[in-house]
Scaffold this active site. Structure first.
Site, PDB file in Angstrom:
ATOM      1  N   HIS A 119      97.751 -98.696 -39.012  1.00 35.34           N
ATOM      2  CA  HIS A 119      98.125 -97.577 -39.890  1.00 35.34           C
ATOM      3  C   HIS A 119      96.910 -96.848 -40.471  1.00 35.34           C
ATOM      4  O   HIS A 119      96.813 -95.631 -40.408  1.00 35.34           O
ATOM      5  CB  HIS A 119      99.000 -98.059 -41.049  1.00 35.34           C
ATOM      6  N   LYS A 176      98.577-105.989 -50.678  1.00 35.84           N
ATOM      7  CA  LYS A 176      99.878-106.381 -51.224  1.00 35.84           C
ATOM      8  C   LYS A 176      99.680-106.706 -52.699  1.00 35.84           C
ATOM      9  O   LYS A 176      98.590-107.109 -53.114  1.00 35.84           O
ATOM     10  CB  LYS A 176     100.386-107.642 -50.513  1.00 35.84           C
ATOM     11  N   LYS A 208     105.609 -90.482 -40.392  1.00 37.78           N
ATOM     12  CA  LYS A 208     105.814 -90.025 -41.773  1.00 37.78           C
ATOM     13  C   LYS A 208     105.569 -88.526 -41.864  1.00 37.78           C
ATOM     14  O   LYS A 208     104.600 -88.015 -41.305  1.00 37.78           O
ATOM     15  CB  LYS A 208     104.880 -90.780 -42.725  1.00 37.78           C
ATOM     16  N   HIS A 262     104.479 -96.655 -37.216  1.00 40.88           N
ATOM     17  CA  HIS A 262     105.436 -95.808 -37.941  1.00 40.88           C
ATOM     18  C   HIS A 262     104.755 -94.847 -38.906  1.00 40.88           C
ATOM     19  O   HIS A 262     105.361 -93.878 -39.327  1.00 40.88           O
ATOM     20  CB  HIS A 262     106.528 -96.652 -38.608  1.00 40.88           C
ATOM     21  N   ARG A 287     118.375-114.379 -30.113  1.00 40.86           N
ATOM     22  CA  ARG A 287     118.698-115.705 -29.614  1.00 40.86           C
ATOM     23  C   ARG A 287     119.962-116.259 -30.262  1.00 40.86           C
ATOM     24  O   ARG A 287     120.671-117.053 -29.674  1.00 40.86           O
ATOM     25  CB  ARG A 287     117.518-116.631 -29.890  1.00 40.86           C
ATOM     26  N   LYS A 314     104.095-102.736 -33.486  1.00 34.36           N
ATOM     27  CA  LYS A 314     102.795-103.269 -33.815  1.00 34.36           C
ATOM     28  C   LYS A 314     102.966-104.618 -34.490  1.00 34.36           C
ATOM     29  O   LYS A 314     104.040-104.853 -35.020  1.00 34.36           O
ATOM     30  CB  LYS A 314     102.040-102.308 -34.729  1.00 34.36           C
ATOM     31  N   ASP A 374      97.405-106.331 -39.991  1.00 34.71           N
ATOM     32  CA  ASP A 374      98.736-105.792 -40.289  1.00 34.71           C
ATOM     33  C   ASP A 374      98.680-104.302 -40.643  1.00 34.71           C
ATOM     34  O   ASP A 374      99.614-103.563 -40.349  1.00 34.71           O
ATOM     35  CB  ASP A 374      99.336-106.587 -41.465  1.00 34.71           C
ATOM     36  N   GLU A 376     100.574-101.411 -51.901  1.00 31.11           N
ATOM     37  CA  GLU A 376     101.961-101.872 -51.974  1.00 31.11           C
ATOM     38  C   GLU A 376     102.116-102.808 -53.160  1.00 31.11           C
ATOM     39  O   GLU A 376     101.167-103.509 -53.531  1.00 31.11           O
ATOM     40  CB  GLU A 376     102.325-102.653 -50.706  1.00 31.11           C
TER      41      GLU A 376
HETATM   42  C1  BG6 Z   1     104.240-102.531 -41.842  1.00 31.73           C
HETATM   43  C2  BG6 Z   1     103.561-103.802 -42.267  1.00 31.73           C
HETATM   44  O1  BG6 Z   1     103.737-102.110 -40.602  1.00 31.73           O
HETATM   45  O2  BG6 Z   1     104.033-101.522 -42.807  1.00 31.73           O
HETATM   46  C3  BG6 Z   1     104.076-104.243 -43.628  1.00 31.73           C
HETATM   47  O3  BG6 Z   1     103.786-104.835 -41.317  1.00 31.73           O
HETATM   48  C4  BG6 Z   1     103.978-103.115 -44.624  1.00 31.73           C
HETATM   49  O4  BG6 Z   1     103.355-105.380 -44.080  1.00 31.73           O
HETATM   50  C5  BG6 Z   1     104.575-101.824 -44.071  1.00 31.73           C
HETATM   51  O5  BG6 Z   1     104.660-103.508 -45.786  1.00 31.73           O
HETATM   52  C6  BG6 Z   1     104.298-100.647 -45.004  1.00 31.73           C
HETATM   53  O6  BG6 Z   1     105.002 -99.524 -44.564  1.00 31.73           O
HETATM   54  P1  BG6 Z   1     105.479 -98.396 -45.558  1.00 31.73           P
HETATM   55  O7  BG6 Z   1     106.172 -97.411 -44.689  1.00 31.73           O
HETATM   56  O8  BG6 Z   1     106.387 -99.046 -46.547  1.00 31.73           O
HETATM   57  O9  BG6 Z   1     104.246 -97.846 -46.218  1.00 31.73           O
END
Ligand code: BG6
Length: 486
Positions: free
Chosen positions: A238, A338, A180, A176, A46, A146, A233, A214
């Site tokens: 994942h 987190k 990996k 994603h 935007r 996602k 999330d 994380e």
């Molecule tokens: C994302 C989440 O899909 O994956 C994030 O929205 C998260 O919150 C991230 O930090 C973690 O991905 P990776 O590849 O760093 O393990």
């Protein structure tokens, strides 16, 4: 193999994901020689920005997020030349004719891809406007980030809206984690070796643990994250995808729908949780102030953009069951959060103990075999075995690992997940993307937990620890422990 030229149109082109992941990944593929001449990346957002300003922003992002030894001024200059920028309002008619102009005279060659790195609430509106602008050709592809929605109903609604514009075969739902290296390696480990598959079931496996930890907090994504939380999330997508790859039957091939068919069966076999199971088998947590890798960090509730009194969870631990013949009775313990002590993702397969010991007095030393697949960092596969401790003093046993470190063995750079997946879209290979039915089956199960949580406040944990004490109790109650690095 050379890939066809593409036009990647990235909605959310000034956003965190585009700058941190997508542009660096495209640059790295360009550097690897995979981006055909004439390919374009059209960033859309935007903001009213000059192309020159956008290119500067993009270049700075690539410089920041790509390793120094992979930066090359000349290649980066060439990459930046491929970038275009259009200011478009996703929810009004503003800018759409400018975008359409970019495609005048371009047919389905180059491959036409729309990447929606925006809030999922915009997926439907953007698709409608793409169609109205005449931009959706039969071979065009759309990539959805996602999370797809926030529960089953909203996921369905989004899938309907997008599905009214694009056929399922044109839709690439990205997770994603599937890109990996080590996650794809699960397929090789299980189905390219004869050793594991005969033991890969409830007769020989005691339980499975999956940890995705994380150290980061919400990192300026507070607005998104607070409406989401760790279950939406990370777990719904994942972690469940990891459960699928560990739990699925052998696919008939790697082609077309075979892998996705098998993953879907796992998702459909997840035992739904009633309110009682949610109470007994799940733990939700939220971090308080603490210290992570040496630095003091604020509480979740004090992060920018988080409303005071927020009850969003930043940590989940849970125990799930796959209700089928292979896995009945084998608990899968999952945890993610987190502000945990380390950035570390791993899958632990705990085998059952030996049926009988011939080593008198060694009972305490005998540990059942454990297979540890380290997804990140220090990607490796380790198999813990019992061995005789060297020495003349008799039969003393000790556990020692057979250790396959990928860095040591292959010495190669591990491409980022997005590099693989962005090019899979160009290739037209959907295997590592989520199909509509998978996403909806995952929500159907996750929703049973969300439902049970309506009356449950998150438990506090100090930033820099492994979550609330209840997460430890969750597994110890069953006489087991979370795997700790040796
Ligand atoms: C994302 C989440 O899909 O994956 C994030 O929205 C998260 O919150 C991230 O930090 C973690 O991905 P990776 O590849 O760093 O393990």
């Amino acid at each position: 193999a050379p890939l066809p030229a593409f036009d990647y149109t990235v909605f959310g082109g000034t956003g965190d994901l585009a700058l941190r992941k997508l542009l660096p990944a495209l640059y790295l593929r360009d550097r690897a020689g995979q981006v055909a001449a004439g390919s374009r990346i059209i960033a859309v957002s935007r903001s009213v920005l000059d192309l020159a300003d956008y290119r500067k922003k993009a270049e700075a992002a690539v410089r920041r997020h790509v390793a120094a030894d992979e930066l090359d001024d000349a290649l980066l200059a060439r990459f930046v030349e491929r970038l275009d920028y259009v200011s478009v309002n996703a929810t009004s008619s503003e800018g759409w004719s400018d975008l359409a102009e970019r495609f005048v005279g371009r047919g389905d060659e180059p491959v036409r891809i729309f990447y929606l790195a925006t809030s999922p609430s915009l997926f439907g509106p953007i698709c409608d406007r793409l169609k109205a602008a005449g931009l959706v050709t039969p071979a065009a592809r759309v990539v959805l980030e996602k999370p797809i929605g926030r529960d089953l109903a909203s996921a369905r609604a989004i899938n309907e809206q997008v599905g009214a514009v694009f056929a399922e075969s044109q839709i690439y739902r990205i997770d994603h984690y599937l890109g990996k290296e080590t996650v794809q390696n699960l397929l090789a480990l299980r189905f390219a070796n004869s050793l594991f598959e005969p033991l890969w079931n409830a007769n020989h496996i005691d339980h499975v643990q999956i940890t995705v930890a994380e150290t980061v907090g919400v990192e300026g994504r507070g607005d998104y994250y607070d409406h989401s939380g760790a279950l939406r999330d990370m777990v719904q997508n994942h972690l469940l995808q990891l459960v699928c790859l560990v739990g699925m039957e052998s696919p008939v091939s790697l082609l077309q729908e075979a892998v996705r068919d098998e993953k879907l069966k796992v998702l459909r076999s997840l035992k739904p949780m009633g309110p009682e199971e949610v109470g007994a088998c799940t733990v939700r947590g939220q971090y308080r102030a603490g210290a992570v890798t040496g630095g003091a960090v604020p509480a979740y509730a004090d992060e920018p953009g988080i409303p005071t009194g927020s009850t969003t969870e930043t940590f989940v631990a849970l125990k799930l069951e796959i209700a089928n013949w292979r896995w009945a009775g084998v608990p899968f313990y999952l945890r993610t959060g987190k502000r945990l002590p380390a950035k570390m993702s791993e899958i632990v397969i705990q085998f059952r103990p030996i049926p009988h010991s011939i080593f008198p007095g060694s009972a305490g030393e005998l540990q059942a075999n454990r297979l540890i697949v380290r997804l990140q960092p220090d990607e490796s596969i380790r198999l813990h075995l019992m061995t005789k401790e060297p020495g003349p003093g008799g039969m003393r046993l000790r556990q020692a690992p057979l250790n396959l470190s990928f860095a040591e063995t292959f010495g190669a750079r591990f491409p980022d997940a997005y590099e693989r997946l962005l090019m899979d879209v160009v290739r037209g290979n959907p295997t590592l993307f989520m199909r509509r039915d998978e996403v909806e089956a995952a929500w159907a199960w996750a929703e049973t937990i969300l439902e049970g949580w309506k009356t449950q406040q998150p438990k506090p944990y100090i930033a820099g620890t492994w979550g609330p004490s209840q997460a430890i109790a969750l597994i110890e109650r069953d006489g087991r422990t979370w795997h700790e690095d040796d």
